[in-house]
Scaffold this motif. Structure first.
Motif, short mmCIF file in Angstrom:
data_model
loop_
_atom_site.label_atom_id
_atom_site.label_comp_id
_atom_site.label_asym_id
_atom_site.label_seq_id
_atom_site.Cartn_x
_atom_site.Cartn_y
_atom_site.Cartn_z
N ILE A 1 -1.51 -17.68 -30.42
CA ILE A 1 -1.28 -18.50 -31.59
C ILE A 1 0.11 -18.98 -31.24
O ILE A 1 0.82 -20.17 -31.27
N VAL B 1 0.44 -14.83 -40.20
CA VAL B 1 1.34 -13.83 -39.72
C VAL B 1 2.37 -14.39 -38.79
O VAL B 1 3.43 -14.22 -39.01
N LEU C 1 -5.09 -16.03 -39.00
CA LEU C 1 -4.28 -14.98 -38.45
C LEU C 1 -2.99 -15.84 -38.37
O LEU C 1 -1.83 -14.93 -37.99
N SER C 2 -2.92 -17.02 -37.98
CA SER C 2 -1.67 -17.86 -37.84
C SER C 2 -0.80 -17.78 -38.95
O SER C 2 0.54 -17.79 -38.90
N ARG D 1 -4.74 -12.20 -29.68
CA ARG D 1 -5.19 -13.54 -30.73
C ARG D 1 -3.84 -13.97 -31.35
O ARG D 1 -3.30 -15.16 -31.11
N LEU D 2 -2.64 -13.03 -31.71
CA LEU D 2 -1.37 -13.41 -32.12
C LEU D 2 -0.69 -14.11 -31.21
O LEU D 2 0.15 -15.06 -31.40
N ARG E 1 1.85 -22.78 -29.88
CA ARG E 1 2.98 -23.46 -30.72
C ARG E 1 4.10 -23.53 -29.64
O ARG E 1 5.21 -24.31 -30.09
N ASP F 1 -7.81 -11.86 -43.28
CA ASP F 1 -7.89 -12.52 -42.08
C ASP F 1 -9.58 -13.01 -41.99
O ASP F 1 -10.41 -12.51 -42.22
#
Lengths: 108, 137
Positions: free
Chosen positions: B30, A95, A92-93, B26-27, B34, A69
Protein backbone atom coordinates in the motif's frame (compact mmCIF):
# COMPACT_ATOMS: atom_id res chain seq x y z
CA UNK A 1 -0.77 14.13 23.96
CA UNK A 2 0.17 11.61 21.31
CA UNK A 3 -2.34 9.86 19.09
CA UNK A 4 -2.14 6.16 18.41
CA UNK A 5 -2.95 3.41 15.93
CA UNK A 6 -2.97 0.06 17.69
CA UNK A 7 -3.04 -3.03 15.51
CA UNK A 8 -4.35 -6.23 17.04
CA UNK A 9 -3.69 -9.40 15.05
CA UNK A 10 -4.57 -12.09 17.56
CA UNK A 11 -7.76 -13.86 18.42
CA UNK A 12 -8.71 -13.12 22.06
CA UNK A 13 -9.93 -16.71 22.34
CA UNK A 14 -6.38 -17.81 21.55
CA UNK A 15 -4.29 -15.23 23.41
CA UNK A 16 -4.95 -13.79 26.86
CA UNK A 17 -2.55 -10.98 25.99
CA UNK A 18 -5.23 -9.42 23.80
CA UNK A 19 -7.04 -8.21 26.89
CA UNK A 20 -3.99 -6.33 28.04
CA UNK A 21 -3.60 -4.71 24.62
CA UNK A 22 -7.22 -3.56 24.78
CA UNK A 23 -6.54 -2.22 28.28
CA UNK A 24 -3.68 -0.24 26.79
CA UNK A 25 -6.00 1.21 24.16
CA UNK A 26 -8.47 2.22 26.84
CA UNK A 27 -5.76 3.77 28.98
CA UNK A 28 -4.31 5.78 26.12
CA UNK A 29 -7.77 7.08 25.24
CA UNK A 30 -8.38 8.09 28.84
CA UNK A 31 -5.12 10.04 28.74
CA UNK A 32 -6.72 12.17 26.06
CA UNK A 33 -5.14 10.97 22.84
CA UNK A 34 -6.99 9.90 19.74
CA UNK A 35 -6.80 6.11 19.62
CA UNK A 36 -7.76 3.76 16.81
CA UNK A 37 -7.72 -0.01 17.23
CA UNK A 38 -7.38 -1.93 13.96
CA UNK A 39 -8.31 -5.60 14.03
CA UNK A 40 -6.56 -7.78 11.45
CA UNK A 41 -6.05 -11.49 10.81
CA UNK A 42 -7.68 -13.64 13.51
CA UNK A 43 -8.39 -10.61 15.69
CA UNK A 44 -11.50 -10.00 13.60
CA UNK A 45 -13.06 -13.16 15.04
CA UNK A 46 -13.97 -11.20 18.16
CA UNK A 47 -15.72 -8.55 16.12
CA UNK A 48 -18.57 -10.89 15.22
CA UNK A 49 -21.92 -10.04 16.68
CA UNK A 50 -22.55 -12.61 19.39
CA UNK A 51 -18.87 -13.27 20.06
CA UNK A 52 -17.42 -12.46 23.43
CA UNK A 53 -16.70 -8.92 22.34
CA UNK A 54 -17.87 -6.83 25.26
CA UNK A 55 -14.43 -5.30 25.64
CA UNK A 56 -14.40 -4.16 22.01
CA UNK A 57 -17.86 -2.67 22.29
CA UNK A 58 -16.85 -0.89 25.49
CA UNK A 59 -13.77 0.55 23.80
CA UNK A 60 -15.89 1.83 20.94
CA UNK A 61 -18.31 3.38 23.40
CA UNK A 62 -15.45 5.09 25.21
CA UNK A 63 -13.95 6.91 22.29
CA UNK A 64 -11.64 4.34 20.71
CA UNK A 65 -12.25 3.97 16.99
CA UNK A 66 -12.47 0.21 16.46
CA UNK A 67 -11.94 -0.96 12.88
CA UNK A 68 -11.96 -4.45 11.36
CA UNK A 69 -9.91 -5.27 8.27
CA UNK A 70 -12.23 -5.94 5.33
CA UNK A 71 -9.89 -8.52 3.78
CA UNK A 72 -9.52 -10.48 7.04
CA UNK A 73 -13.30 -10.53 7.41
CA UNK A 74 -13.74 -11.75 3.85
CA UNK A 75 -11.10 -14.47 4.29
CA UNK A 76 -13.01 -15.81 7.29
CA UNK A 77 -16.46 -15.55 5.80
CA UNK A 78 -17.61 -12.90 8.26
CA UNK A 79 -20.21 -10.55 6.88
CA UNK A 80 -19.61 -6.83 7.43
CA UNK A 81 -23.25 -6.73 8.52
CA UNK A 82 -22.58 -9.21 11.28
CA UNK A 83 -20.29 -7.14 13.46
CA UNK A 84 -20.80 -5.91 16.99
CA UNK A 85 -22.21 -2.39 17.15
CA UNK A 86 -19.50 0.24 17.19
CA UNK A 87 -17.03 -1.72 15.07
CA UNK A 88 -16.56 -0.42 11.54
CA UNK A 89 -15.13 -2.16 8.50
CA UNK A 90 -12.03 -0.59 6.96
CA UNK A 91 -9.37 -1.51 4.42
CA UNK A 92 -5.81 -2.14 5.54
CA UNK A 93 -4.86 1.15 3.94
CA UNK A 94 -6.39 2.83 7.00
CA UNK A 95 -3.29 1.76 8.92
CA UNK A 96 -1.03 3.47 6.40
CA UNK A 97 -3.28 6.54 6.52
CA UNK A 98 -2.83 6.74 10.29
CA UNK A 99 0.90 6.14 10.04
CA UNK A 100 1.20 8.87 7.44
CA UNK A 101 -0.42 11.34 9.80
CA UNK A 102 2.13 10.52 12.46
CA UNK A 103 0.14 8.41 14.86
CA UNK A 104 2.30 6.19 17.02
CA UNK A 105 1.86 2.67 15.73
CA UNK A 106 1.90 -0.44 17.89
CA UNK A 107 1.42 -4.01 16.70
CA UNK A 108 0.30 -6.94 18.79
CA UNK B 1 -3.49 13.83 -0.88
CA UNK B 2 -0.77 13.66 1.71
CA UNK B 3 2.79 14.47 0.68
CA UNK B 4 5.45 11.88 0.22
CA UNK B 5 6.24 10.01 3.40
CA UNK B 6 8.98 7.76 4.61
CA UNK B 7 7.87 4.71 6.57
CA UNK B 8 10.03 2.11 8.25
CA UNK B 9 9.00 -1.45 9.04
CA UNK B 10 10.79 -4.06 11.09
CA UNK B 11 9.87 -7.62 10.24
CA UNK B 12 10.88 -10.65 12.26
CA UNK B 13 8.90 -13.63 11.00
CA UNK B 14 10.38 -16.29 8.76
CA UNK B 15 8.44 -16.91 5.53
CA UNK B 16 5.83 -19.63 5.08
CA UNK B 17 4.91 -19.58 8.78
CA UNK B 18 2.57 -16.80 9.81
CA UNK B 19 -0.08 -14.48 8.42
CA UNK B 20 1.94 -11.58 9.80
CA UNK B 21 4.23 -11.87 6.79
CA UNK B 22 1.32 -11.47 4.39
CA UNK B 23 -0.12 -8.55 6.33
CA UNK B 24 3.28 -6.86 6.54
CA UNK B 25 3.79 -7.14 2.80
CA UNK B 26 0.25 -5.91 2.18
CA UNK B 27 1.05 -2.81 4.26
CA UNK B 28 4.33 -2.28 2.42
CA UNK B 29 2.54 -2.70 -0.91
CA UNK B 30 0.00 0.00 0.00
CA UNK B 31 2.82 2.39 0.90
CA UNK B 32 4.63 1.48 -2.33
CA UNK B 33 1.55 2.23 -4.42
CA UNK B 34 1.48 5.70 -2.86
CA UNK B 35 5.06 6.33 -3.91
CA UNK B 36 6.32 6.51 -0.36
CA UNK B 37 9.90 5.81 0.51
CA UNK B 38 9.98 2.61 2.50
CA UNK B 39 12.62 1.07 4.70
CA UNK B 40 12.44 -2.54 5.78
CA UNK B 41 14.73 -3.97 8.39
CA UNK B 42 14.50 -7.75 8.32
CA UNK B 43 15.52 -9.27 11.61
CA UNK B 44 15.84 -12.88 12.77
CA UNK B 45 13.92 -15.30 10.53
CA UNK B 46 12.69 -12.49 8.29
CA UNK B 47 16.07 -12.48 6.54
CA UNK B 48 14.79 -15.55 4.71
CA UNK B 49 12.00 -13.53 3.07
CA UNK B 50 14.16 -12.40 0.10
CA UNK B 51 16.22 -15.59 -0.07
CA UNK B 52 17.09 -16.14 -3.73
CA UNK B 53 17.12 -19.93 -3.40
CA UNK B 54 13.39 -20.23 -2.68
CA UNK B 55 11.92 -22.58 -5.28
CA UNK B 56 8.58 -23.98 -6.27
CA UNK B 57 8.08 -27.66 -5.69
CA UNK B 58 5.78 -30.44 -6.70
CA UNK B 59 3.26 -31.80 -4.20
CA UNK B 60 2.87 -35.57 -4.29
CA UNK B 61 -0.09 -35.47 -1.90
CA UNK B 62 -1.95 -33.11 -4.21
CA UNK B 63 -0.70 -34.99 -7.25
CA UNK B 64 0.58 -31.75 -8.78
CA UNK B 65 3.87 -30.83 -10.38
CA UNK B 66 5.71 -27.64 -9.49
CA UNK B 67 3.95 -25.57 -12.14
CA UNK B 68 0.49 -26.82 -11.18
CA UNK B 69 1.20 -26.31 -7.50
CA UNK B 70 2.25 -22.72 -8.27
CA UNK B 71 3.57 -22.25 -4.78
CA UNK B 72 3.87 -18.58 -3.81
CA UNK B 73 7.38 -17.41 -3.09
CA UNK B 74 8.04 -14.53 -0.68
CA UNK B 75 11.17 -13.54 -2.61
CA UNK B 76 8.89 -12.72 -5.53
CA UNK B 77 6.60 -10.69 -3.28
CA UNK B 78 9.60 -8.73 -2.00
CA UNK B 79 10.79 -8.08 -5.56
CA UNK B 80 7.27 -7.03 -6.54
CA UNK B 81 6.94 -4.42 -3.79
CA UNK B 82 10.37 -3.07 -4.68
CA UNK B 83 9.25 -2.70 -8.29
CA UNK B 84 5.93 -1.17 -7.21
CA UNK B 85 7.71 1.45 -5.12
CA UNK B 86 10.03 2.37 -7.99
CA UNK B 87 7.12 2.47 -10.46
CA UNK B 88 5.38 5.06 -8.28
CA UNK B 89 8.40 7.26 -7.66
CA UNK B 90 9.38 5.84 -4.31
CA UNK B 91 12.04 3.44 -3.20
CA UNK B 92 12.22 0.43 -0.97
CA UNK B 93 15.44 -0.03 0.96
CA UNK B 94 15.50 -3.60 2.30
CA UNK B 95 18.19 -4.31 4.87
CA UNK B 96 18.83 -7.81 6.16
CA UNK B 97 20.37 -8.07 9.62
CA UNK B 98 23.88 -9.34 8.89
CA UNK B 99 24.29 -11.39 12.05
CA UNK B 100 20.90 -13.01 11.47
CA UNK B 101 21.99 -13.83 7.91
CA UNK B 102 25.25 -15.38 9.07
CA UNK B 103 23.54 -17.48 11.74
CA UNK B 104 21.15 -18.86 9.17
CA UNK B 105 23.42 -19.07 6.13
CA UNK B 106 20.95 -16.85 4.31
CA UNK B 107 23.49 -14.89 2.30
CA UNK B 108 22.03 -15.26 -1.16
CA UNK B 109 19.30 -12.66 -1.32
CA UNK B 110 17.57 -11.22 -4.37
CA UNK B 111 18.90 -8.04 -6.01
CA UNK B 112 18.16 -4.88 -4.09
CA UNK B 113 18.65 -6.37 -0.66
CA UNK B 114 21.59 -5.14 1.35
CA UNK B 115 23.27 -6.27 4.51
CA UNK B 116 23.19 -4.16 7.65
CA UNK B 117 22.89 -4.13 11.40
CA UNK B 118 20.37 -2.99 14.01
CA UNK B 119 22.16 0.35 13.87
CA UNK B 120 20.68 0.75 10.39
CA UNK B 121 17.23 0.27 11.84
CA UNK B 122 17.95 2.99 14.38
CA UNK B 123 19.05 5.35 11.59
CA UNK B 124 16.05 4.45 9.44
CA UNK B 125 13.67 5.07 12.31
CA UNK B 126 15.22 8.43 13.05
CA UNK B 127 14.83 9.54 9.44
CA UNK B 128 11.25 8.29 8.99
CA UNK B 129 7.84 9.82 9.45
CA UNK B 130 6.72 6.67 11.20
CA UNK B 131 7.83 3.20 12.22
CA UNK B 132 6.01 -0.08 12.71
CA UNK B 133 7.64 -3.05 14.41
CA UNK B 134 5.89 -6.36 13.70
CA UNK B 135 7.30 -8.79 16.25
CA UNK B 136 7.02 -12.54 16.26
CA UNK B 137 5.46 -12.72 19.73
Amino acid sequence: MADYILIESRDPFDSAEVGRFLDLAEGLAKEGGEVALFLVQNAVMAARHGAKAAALAALAANGVKVLADSFSLQERGISPNGLTAGIAVAPLSAVIDYMATGRRALWH
Amino acid sequence: MMGKKTLTFMLMDAPFENARTTTALRLIDIAARRGYDINVFAYEGAVYLPLAAQARHANAVHGTDAAEEDHPLPREWVAAVMQEAARNGGKLDWVNCGLCVDERGANEAIAGVRRGSPADFWKMAGASDNVLVIPTR
